[in-house]
Design a protein around this motif. Structure first.
Motif, PDB file in Angstrom:
ATOM      1  N   SER A 124       0.842  -1.190   0.000  1.00  0.00           N
ATOM      2  CA  SER A 124       0.000   0.000   0.000  1.00  0.00           C
ATOM      3  C   SER A 124       0.882   1.247   0.000  1.00  0.00           C
ATOM      4  N   ALA A 175       0.919   3.610   2.084  1.00  0.00           N
ATOM      5  CA  ALA A 175       1.394   3.855   3.449  1.00  0.00           C
ATOM      6  C   ALA A 175       2.621   3.007   3.771  1.00  0.00           C
ATOM      7  N   GLU A 180      -5.893   1.810   7.811  1.00  0.00           N
ATOM      8  CA  GLU A 180      -5.402   2.833   6.886  1.00  0.00           C
ATOM      9  C   GLU A 180      -4.691   2.221   5.686  1.00  0.00           C
ATOM     10  N   ARG A 181      -4.541   0.929   5.688  1.00  0.00           N
ATOM     11  CA  ARG A 181      -3.909   0.224   4.567  1.00  0.00           C
ATOM     12  C   ARG A 181      -4.618  -1.112   4.334  1.00  0.00           C
ATOM     13  N   ASP A 202      -3.585  -4.087   2.136  1.00  0.00           N
ATOM     14  CA  ASP A 202      -2.527  -5.024   2.533  1.00  0.00           C
ATOM     15  C   ASP A 202      -3.070  -6.256   3.249  1.00  0.00           C
TER      16      ASP A 202
END
Length: 489
Positions: A166, A168, A335-336, A339
């Motif tokens: 990702s 991030a 937030e990812r 993944d």
């Protein structure tokens, strides 16, 4: 960092040995006599000592005896032009690592020192493992109880430990590359379960100190007195029960990296001592007035908002500034979300290998559920669910179909009702129970939640769910015709 102290009263000999060792990649400090050598040992903490046997005021044998009082595991190599069997035997009995007779070849000295430094590293790691084993035995209530065997070490090292592609994670990897190459103190922050320890170890393994020890201390798990002894060590008789000298983690990690896990939980007394170590690179063992110098890189972690903790007066501002030289923030799993499939595949494969099970995977509908979940426990929670799924799938009918773990098994453990972190913070989700519901309904709800997460972006949604955009479009078209989803999707 391989630092060697060379002790000889003859300047020409010191310079000759110094040049030989520096060409071989060692960092060399020198001393003209035993008294100066003892100061270097206490303050600079070399990884090995090479000393002449015959010197005025203090002989090499006497220096060896004094060094043993400061550090009983520091390897000492004696060199002399007047070698006898008697002196060699005496030196080895006193704990000398080896004995070289002048003149000797430079390669002979280099090989001896490499062996000596490696021997010291292994001894330090063994000391840590012995302490951990003793602590574990005390926890289970019996020193005679056999401890469980460790699982094999993971083959992943460095950046390979950080699973996911990702944006991030790509940004995190780039930060780690630059930070690892430096010598500065690192502060790793993030929610519980995001993988702060994994990031810390990756930084160490990519750093110039990767050949040194990597030690970790859980600051939240120990009382103030125990943590002080764990970090700085203690002398024999320093307190009730201190029946022998014990080296602390700072001393054992000399030349390597020390990870202070949950540093925000340490007491004000320990905070003051940590500040001094970071400023002066020295400390005293509990019950001792001898100042010991160390060269350790500190990586601290915290799941708390340290600036707020400082503002409340619970954490020293000067210590926070010393720790926060190189900040690293590890993103939360929500937030990812893209993944999640790769992480889940890795954890499932790891558990299958450990349990001796045939290879398993999650079916697409199960992966969709995992991605739609908000993961309050982050990567650690995902790892636990993957392990639970593998273990329980062996005894539950319908849990595995065509080598894949089904959504029916996973559904009771996750909720897909919260598409955003803002909603999570505002109101905790009530668990959604999927038992007995049609698989297509579970799949539809997971896909709708993923679409909401990505604001209706079909390419990102399909990529996150591990399906094609065309497949996603066909499903949405069918559901819209049946009026099962909103026309705006």
């Amino acid at each position: 960092m391989r630092t060697v102290l060379v002790v000889d009263d003859k300047e020409m000999m010191r310079d000759s040995v110094c040049v030989t060792l520096e060409r071989a990649g060692f960092t060399v400090v020198t001393a003209p006599d035993g008294a100066a050598a003892l100061e270097v040992v206490a303050k600079k903490r070399p990884q090995a000592v090479v000393t002449d046997m015959r010197m005025p005021a203090m002989t090499g044998i006497e220096l060896l005896e004094r060094i043993r009082q400061i550090d009983d595991e520091l390897p000492v190599v004696l060199m002399t032009a007047f070698g006898t069997i008697e002196t060699a035997v005496k030196a080895m009995k006193l704990g000398a690592f080896d004995y070289l007779t002048k003149p000797f070849e430079g390669d002979e000295l280099i090989i001896t020192l490499k062996r000596a430094i490696e021997h010291r590293r292994v001894m330090c790691e063994n000391a840590v493992l012995r302490t951990a084993a003793a602590d574990a035995a005390a926890i289970v209530g019996s020193a005679d109880r056999q401890l469980p065997e460790h699982t094999p070490l993971r083959p992943r090292t460095g950046l390979d430990r950080l699973i996911g592609n990702s944006p991030a994670m790509k940004k995190l990897r780039e930060s780690i590359k630059f930070i690892a190459a430096s010598q500065g103190t690192v502060l790793v922050t993030g929610e519980s379960g995001v993988g702060k320890e994994v990031v810390s170890r990756a930084i160490h393994e990519m750093s110039p100190r990767h050949e040194g020890s990597y030690l970790a201390v859980n600051c939240a798990a120990l009382s103030a007195s125990l943590l002080e002894s764990e970090l700085f060590g203690h002398e024999r008789g320093a307190f009730t029960g201190a029946d022998r000298l014990r080296k602390g983690r700072f001393e054992l990690a000399d030349g390597g990296t020390l990870m202070l896990d949950e540093v925000s939980e340490v007491s004000p007394q320990i905070q003051a001592k940590l500040l001094r170590v970071l400023q002066e690179r020295s400390f005293e063992r509990v019950g001792s007035s001898l100042t010991i110098g160390v060269e350790v890189r500190v990586i601290a972690t915290s799941n708390r908002d340290l600036p707020s903790t400082v503002a409340k007066g619970d954490f020293r501002q000067d210590l926070y500034f010393r720790l926060n030289v190189l900040p690293v923030n590890v993103p939360a799993l929500r937030e990812r979300a893209e993944d999640v499939p790769e992480l889940a595949d890795y954890f499932v494969a790891e558990v299958c290998r450990r349990e001796g099970r045939a290879a398993l995977r999650f079916e697409p509908a199960a992966q969709a559920l995992l991605q739609a979940y908000h993961w309050p426990g982050n990567v650690r929670e995902l790892q636990n669910i993957c392990e639970r799924a593998v273990v329980l799938s062996g005894g539950m009918p319908g849990a595995v179909k065509d080598g894949a773990i089904t959504a029916e098994l996973v559904a009771p453990w996750v909720s897909s009702t919260l598409p955003s972190s803002q909603q999570i913070e505002a109101k905790p989700a009530e668990p959604v129970h999927h038992s007995g519901r049609p698989l297509e309904t579970i799949e539809r709800e997971a896909i709708v939640a993923a679409l909401q997460r990505f604001n209706g972006h079909r390419q990102k949604t399909a990529s996150a769910l591990g399906i094609g955009v065309r497949t996603l479009g066909l499903k949405l078209k069918k559901w819209k015709e049946e009026r099962l989803v909103a026309e705006t999707l």
